[in-house]
Write an enzyme that holds these catalytic residues in place. Sequence first.
Site, PDB file in Angstrom:
ATOM      1  N   LYS A  22       3.339  -1.437  -1.614  1.00  0.00           N
ATOM      2  CA  LYS A  22       3.340  -0.192  -2.386  1.00  0.00           C
ATOM      3  C   LYS A  22       1.967   0.072  -3.007  1.00  0.00           C
ATOM      4  CE  LYS A  22       5.114  -0.286  -6.764  1.00  0.00           C
ATOM      5  NZ  LYS A  22       4.176   0.193  -7.796  1.00  0.00           N
ATOM      6  N   ASN A  23       1.422  -0.937  -3.686  1.00  0.00           N
ATOM      7  CA  ASN A  23       0.211  -0.699  -4.463  1.00  0.00           C
ATOM      8  C   ASN A  23      -1.063  -0.627  -3.615  1.00  0.00           C
ATOM      9  OD1 ASN A  23       1.788  -0.503  -6.690  1.00  0.00           O
ATOM     10  ND2 ASN A  23       1.311  -2.539  -7.510  1.00  0.00           N
ATOM     11  N   ARG A  94       2.969   6.852 -12.725  1.00  0.00           N
ATOM     12  CA  ARG A  94       1.708   6.740 -13.397  1.00  0.00           C
ATOM     13  C   ARG A  94       0.509   6.658 -12.443  1.00  0.00           C
ATOM     14  NH1 ARG A  94      -1.558   3.569 -15.439  1.00  0.00           N
ATOM     15  NH2 ARG A  94      -2.277   4.099 -17.507  1.00  0.00           N
ATOM     16  N   CYS A 118       4.750   4.080 -20.675  1.00  0.00           N
ATOM     17  CA  CYS A 118       5.891   3.757 -19.832  1.00  0.00           C
ATOM     18  C   CYS A 118       6.555   2.502 -20.391  1.00  0.00           C
ATOM     19  CB  CYS A 118       5.474   3.557 -18.388  1.00  0.00           C
ATOM     20  SG  CYS A 118       4.582   2.065 -18.109  1.00  0.00           S
ATOM     21  N   ARG A 123      -0.487   1.681 -21.489  1.00  0.00           N
ATOM     22  CA  ARG A 123      -1.162   1.993 -20.231  1.00  0.00           C
ATOM     23  C   ARG A 123      -2.109   3.201 -20.290  1.00  0.00           C
ATOM     24  NH1 ARG A 123       2.832   1.066 -15.336  1.00  0.00           N
ATOM     25  NH2 ARG A 123       0.895   0.448 -14.348  1.00  0.00           N
ATOM     26  N   ASP A 307       3.248  -8.733 -12.141  1.00  0.00           N
ATOM     27  CA  ASP A 307       4.363  -8.130 -11.402  1.00  0.00           C
ATOM     28  C   ASP A 307       5.386  -9.164 -10.923  1.00  0.00           C
ATOM     29  OD1 ASP A 307       3.247  -5.663 -11.803  1.00  0.00           O
ATOM     30  OD2 ASP A 307       2.354  -5.495  -9.818  1.00  0.00           O
ATOM     31  N   ARG A 399      11.889   2.575  -6.552  1.00  0.00           N
ATOM     32  CA  ARG A 399      10.482   2.956  -6.632  1.00  0.00           C
ATOM     33  C   ARG A 399       9.608   1.952  -5.889  1.00  0.00           C
ATOM     34  NH1 ARG A 399       8.113   3.927 -12.270  1.00  0.00           N
ATOM     35  NH2 ARG A 399       6.417   4.215 -10.809  1.00  0.00           N
TER      36      ARG A 399
END
Length: 420
Positions: A22-23, A94, A118, A123, A307, A399
């Site tokens: 994802k990132n 975000r 969040c 953040r 994470d 997500r």
Amino acid sequence: MDKLIIKGRVVLNGEVSVSGAKNAVLPMLCASVMASNSSVTLKNIPHLHDVTTTVRLLRQMGVSVTLDDNMDIQLDPSTIDNFYAPYNLVKTMRSSILVLGPLLSKFGSAKVSLPGGCAIGTRPVEMHLDALSQMGASINIDNGYISASSKKLIGTDIRFPKITVTGTENILMASTLAEGKTIISNAAREPEVVDLANFLNKMGASITGQGTDVIEINGVEELRGVSYTALPDRIETGTFLVAAAITGGHVTVKNTISAHVNTIIEKLRDSGAHVTTTETSVTLDMKGKRPVSVDIETGAYPLFPTDMQAQLTALNTVAKGISIIKENIFENRFMHVQEMTRMGADIRLEQNCAIISGKEELVGASVMATDLRASASLILAGLAATGTTEIERIYHIDRGYDCIEEKLRQLGADIHRVPM
Ligand code: EPU
């Protein structure tokens, strides 16, 4: 809205394949707006809400985006007609801030909603904005929006006061089309940053030093469309390894890069797991044993990833002994703790530390997901608990985890999604 129902205490066994990261994919989608004359094709795209949201964001700017049967995404930015990221999309994701650098660099203008806070912390994005200002951008904040403009960004020396992943990525993208040389010091070294730099280099950028804390970028006139395959998701990899460990199971995670999960493997070995690796797979065998407690301290790559903090918290709740988990990246990333306590976990919070006394077992309960990784940790706790666990607000999990319940079922887990 759906919920997940898990009947715990099933020992997981088998093989599972991880999806694209994802990132890594999110910044690449944003970087694609910088391609001139030809479209970008991205492969190994995970099926995630954050990807869909980014595609919506790009489409409303006029980028033409098509998805084929394999979920490969083709982006043609030649039809872009506005440089605007509205609040209604940014507030749900975000990382939308990642459009700022590419839009500014390529089109000289961008209006992006401020992301706001969040569940995992405040953040802020001031480091992104300071760095773009240093490159000559004019930046104003008005009515909750960042308005940025620049004739041409100018390469300069940027030193981040603190390591920031998306901050590094924003400046990396912005500097590819800037005039002259940009040097980013105290840069993030995450594999996703390296993958983004490799993608940009394939598009024609001139970047060296990615993967170290100093990245050097020589601005080029133009970037071209290319086809690129994103790297596998190391956090998904780690999550499945913990799923195996917490159930006493034996699981092989395939299509991954084992070198990217070294610190996670080290902790799982300390917890009593037998772990073997090839370049592209990791096999964890817990041999039915109860895990031993392990202390964790999060940090920027190559240190232990924030994470994965919630997932290791779950493991420690059922481990033998006492552990301390220290969260150094996001001050508020312990929302899962209260929910785990409802399942019988013994966890005490002291500032940015969780002190956990491992219990023989957790007991299934109704719990609420609060953010992406917290959701994953509650699934793990549910897999280990006796009885039934129901997890509400699971939109968070969609997500960032591609078909998680299907993949867990493939390993034998009793987990189902039902409408509420
Ligand atoms: N920070 C500032 N000012 C800034 C930017 C960051 O003070 O201008 C602080 C943050 O508040 C935090 C620290 O710096 O305390 C590090 O934050 P960072 O900027 O590195 O986080 P991020 O780029 O917003 C990315 C990932 C996160 C991951 C973190 C840390 C993406 C899209 N997001 O966030 O992923 O936790 O790096 O590794 O890449 C997730 O996938 O669940 C997730 C939250």
